[in-house]
Scaffold this active site. Sequence first.
Site, PDB file in Angstrom:
ATOM      1  N   TRP A   1       0.859  -1.188   0.000  1.00 42.32           N
ATOM      2  CA  TRP A   1       0.000   0.000   0.000  1.00 42.32           C
ATOM      3  C   TRP A   1       0.893   1.235   0.000  1.00 42.32           C
ATOM      4  CZ3 TRP A   1       0.856   3.308   4.052  1.00 42.32           C
ATOM      5  CH2 TRP A   1       1.395   2.782   5.216  1.00 42.32           C
TER       6      TRP A   1
ATOM      7  N   HIS B   1       4.930   4.976   6.837  1.00 43.15           N
ATOM      8  CA  HIS B   1       4.127   5.183   8.052  1.00 43.15           C
ATOM      9  C   HIS B   1       4.063   6.653   8.446  1.00 43.15           C
ATOM     10  CE1 HIS B   1       5.137   0.741   9.273  1.00 43.15           C
ATOM     11  NE2 HIS B   1       4.489   0.831   8.136  1.00 43.15           N
TER      12      HIS B   1
ATOM     13  N   ASP C   1       1.764  -3.731   9.194  1.00 40.61           N
ATOM     14  CA  ASP C   1       3.180  -3.728   8.784  1.00 40.61           C
ATOM     15  C   ASP C   1       4.084  -4.031   9.976  1.00 40.61           C
ATOM     16  OD1 ASP C   1       2.768  -3.037   6.156  1.00 40.61           O
ATOM     17  OD2 ASP C   1       3.792  -1.092   6.256  1.00 40.61           O
ATOM     18  N   GLU C   2       3.774  -3.380  11.097  1.00 37.27           N
ATOM     19  CA  GLU C   2       4.619  -3.557  12.293  1.00 37.27           C
ATOM     20  C   GLU C   2       4.615  -5.028  12.727  1.00 37.27           C
ATOM     21  OE1 GLU C   2       6.231  -1.023  12.620  1.00 37.27           O
ATOM     22  OE2 GLU C   2       5.081   0.831  12.788  1.00 37.27           O
TER      23      GLU C   2
ATOM     24  N   GLU D   1       8.997  -3.404  17.499  1.00 29.34           N
ATOM     25  CA  GLU D   1       7.994  -3.634  16.452  1.00 29.34           C
ATOM     26  C   GLU D   1       6.671  -4.051  17.090  1.00 29.34           C
ATOM     27  OE1 GLU D   1       8.214  -2.685  13.515  1.00 29.34           O
ATOM     28  OE2 GLU D   1      10.252  -2.860  12.803  1.00 29.34           O
TER      29      GLU D   1
ATOM     30  N   THR E   1       5.029  -0.958  18.664  1.00 23.98           N
ATOM     31  CA  THR E   1       4.361  -0.072  17.691  1.00 23.98           C
ATOM     32  C   THR E   1       3.109  -0.757  17.130  1.00 23.98           C
ATOM     33  OG1 THR E   1       5.982  -0.792  16.047  1.00 23.98           O
ATOM     34  CG2 THR E   1       6.308   1.385  16.998  1.00 23.98           C
TER      35      THR E   1
ATOM     36  N   GLU F   1       8.902   1.216   6.214  1.00 17.18           N
ATOM     37  CA  GLU F   1       8.572   2.073   7.357  1.00 17.18           C
ATOM     38  C   GLU F   1       8.338   3.524   6.935  1.00 17.18           C
ATOM     39  OE1 GLU F   1       8.229   1.781  10.683  1.00 17.18           O
ATOM     40  OE2 GLU F   1       8.415  -0.386  10.791  1.00 17.18           O
TER      41      GLU F   1
ATOM     42  N   HIS G   1       6.895  -6.958  10.533  1.00 19.62           N
ATOM     43  CA  HIS G   1       8.294  -6.695  10.902  1.00 19.62           C
ATOM     44  C   HIS G   1       8.655  -7.403  12.207  1.00 19.62           C
ATOM     45  CE1 HIS G   1       8.055  -2.729   8.386  1.00 19.62           C
ATOM     46  NE2 HIS G   1       8.192  -3.791   7.640  1.00 19.62           N
TER      47      HIS G   1
ATOM     48  N   GLU H   1       7.584   7.884  14.126  1.00 20.40           N
ATOM     49  CA  GLU H   1       7.781   7.264  12.808  1.00 20.40           C
ATOM     50  C   GLU H   1       8.661   8.135  11.918  1.00 20.40           C
ATOM     51  OE1 GLU H   1       6.878   4.351  11.706  1.00 20.40           O
ATOM     52  OE2 GLU H   1       5.352   3.669  13.135  1.00 20.40           O
TER      53      GLU H   1
HETATM   54 FE   LIG Z   1       8.187  -0.688  12.764  1.00 21.04          FE
HETATM   55 FE   LIG Z   2       6.468   2.119  11.728  1.00 21.07          FE
END
Ligand SMILES: [Fe+2]
Ligand SMILES: [Fe+2]
Length: 392
Positions: A91, A175, A257-258, A225, A228, A172, A261, A134
């Site tokens: 995205w 974000h 996403d976090e 990670e 977050t 990242e 990760h 971020e």
């Molecule tokens: Fe992250």
């Molecule tokens: Fe992030």
Amino acid sequence: MASRLTSLKEPFLCFTLWGKRNAELRRVSMTSTIPSAVAKVETPKKLFTPRAVHVQIAHSLPPQKIEIFKSLEGWAEENILVHLKPVEKCWQPQDFLPDPSSEGFNEEVKELRERCKEIPDDYFVCLVGDMITEEALPTYQTMLNTYDGVRDETGASLTSWALWTRAWTAEENRHGDLLNKYLYLSGRVDMKQIEKTIQYLIGSGMDPRTENNPYLGFVYTSFQERATFISHGNTARHAKKYGDLKLAQICGIIASDEKRHERAYTKIVDKLFEIDPDGAVLAFADMMKKKISMPGHLIYDGYDDKLFEHFSSVAQRLGVYTAKDYADILEFLVTRWKVGELTNLSGEGNKAQDFVCTLAPRIRRLDERTHGRAKKTTAIPFSWIHGREVQL
Ligand SMILES: [Fe+2]
Ligand SMILES: [Fe+2]
């Protein structure tokens, strides 16, 4: 709530004292270089005063252990790089924002502003703090490149570790970009103050005490990670409650996403537990003893010397990120890495194992005790929201 965090002397606290230390540093430098009579009247502030940090230890991992990471090149390619998403499948911030090239842009912006009209200021303090954290991404890429054995030696190195670091950074980067644009369009915040805070924060760096040591570094990133993932998940939940479904979707997509990760970083530490259980458990305990400082712990806006403490207090009160979350993450990692099941450890390893396995309940007990105490209700102004006051 501020007093709750300050008295916790646990997860968040290694960074709450910087304002005081910094003031002390400034005092020392003034008295040592400038006559006191002059200093009192018109000593200009330095253009940039770095935030105070801990005594810094460097390169604590012995060379033979650095070799472990070189030998894991192939493993990382097969097991870690698979957690990245191809750019074409990712995205992008624009997918969630009004399209400035479309006819309906103004209308879409109007709708966005309507939607977030009812969201309270304290929520915006949390969202802004998350966004600023971020946006200090250059610091985190720098951090990863301090780790011996995995750093990107050239800036375009083809090792699996370097490929991961650059692609992770690139993922990242979306974000802060998305949250920044959303907050800009919302009209609810003071963008110039926010931008100044970002500039201060990147200039200050961070002090996670990972000692150029990838064992410590990957424990830290695993923890972060997940932290977050939790805090963005919570801002998503709150946005939904306030009726801004678009913002909920934005925070939710970042949280996912976090999570991805987190899977990658915890897998690296899994591998360290498999190859070198003693070294891994010692690293885990070492980071937990130092306490995991949040990446934005040196945050400053030019006004509030206790900005991080204040931001953390609001996040704690709203349930965006709490001492309980800290204990939960620790417990999650203990289970994830099967720390309790480790056998044949050295004496030091056994102690480290005991320490991490019993720490979460201790943090919770401390949190419950401080929770029960009478709280002072203080409200303070935040420059990020034009100086409006928010309860801590
Ligand atoms: Fe992250
Ligand atoms: Fe992030």
